[in-house]
Design an enzyme around this catalytic site. Structure first.
Site: not given
Ligand code: TYD
Length: 139
Positions: A51
């Protein structure tokens, strides 16, 4: 202006008791820290991230173990950085596409962010991201 990521090396305060690394917002890194989260228990085959963020800037530090981070703007650079030192990190400005992968079993990836969580500021489609960057480059 969209900035480019760069690696950051933090001073290590060490004595006979061991090491300590300190990171102060707006001093050791270029933003105020509004959020921290950390990632662990990811299999070596997993690719996380995938992302770009419209507003958030990040510092990523693998405080234990190793992992790799791919950063690209889809136009002018596409780089892989290995994070394997608890006193080294990567600064990821806004609007940079990132993938985190090749996690060691003991990897703990600490993430410092400039903004509170807002799922709306995440761009999760690479096609959409590269189209936005292409348009941005034309202006
Ligand atoms: P995600 O953005 O998919 O993780 P990565 O950066 O590894 O791709 O986030 C995983 C899950 O955690 C998703 O359900 C969203 C949640 N999340 C939060 O609630 N707050 C946050 O600050 C972050 C980074 C993720």
């Amino acid at each position: 202006m969209i900035e480019k990521p760069y690696t950051v090396r933090f001073p290590q305060h060490g004595d006979e008791r061991g090491w300590l690394v300190v990171i102060e917002g707006n001093k050791d890194i270029p933003f105020d820290i509004k959020r921290i989260f950390y990632i662990y228990g990811s299999d070596s085959a997993v690719v996380r991230g995938q992302h770009a963020n419209r507003r958030s800037e990040f510092i990523l530090i693998n405080v234990c173990g190793t992992c790799k981070v791919r950063v690209t703007d889809s136009v002018s650079y596409d780089e892989v950085i290995t994070l394997d030192q608890p006193h080294e990190g990567i600064y990821i400005p806004r609007m940079v596409w990132k993938d985190m992968f090749a996690f060691s079993e003991d990897s703990i990836l600490l993430c410092l962010a400039s903004e509170a969580y807002d799922s709306e500021e995440y761009i999760r489609s690479y096609d959409k991201y590269s189209e936005l960057m292409r348009q941005n480059n034309e202006h």
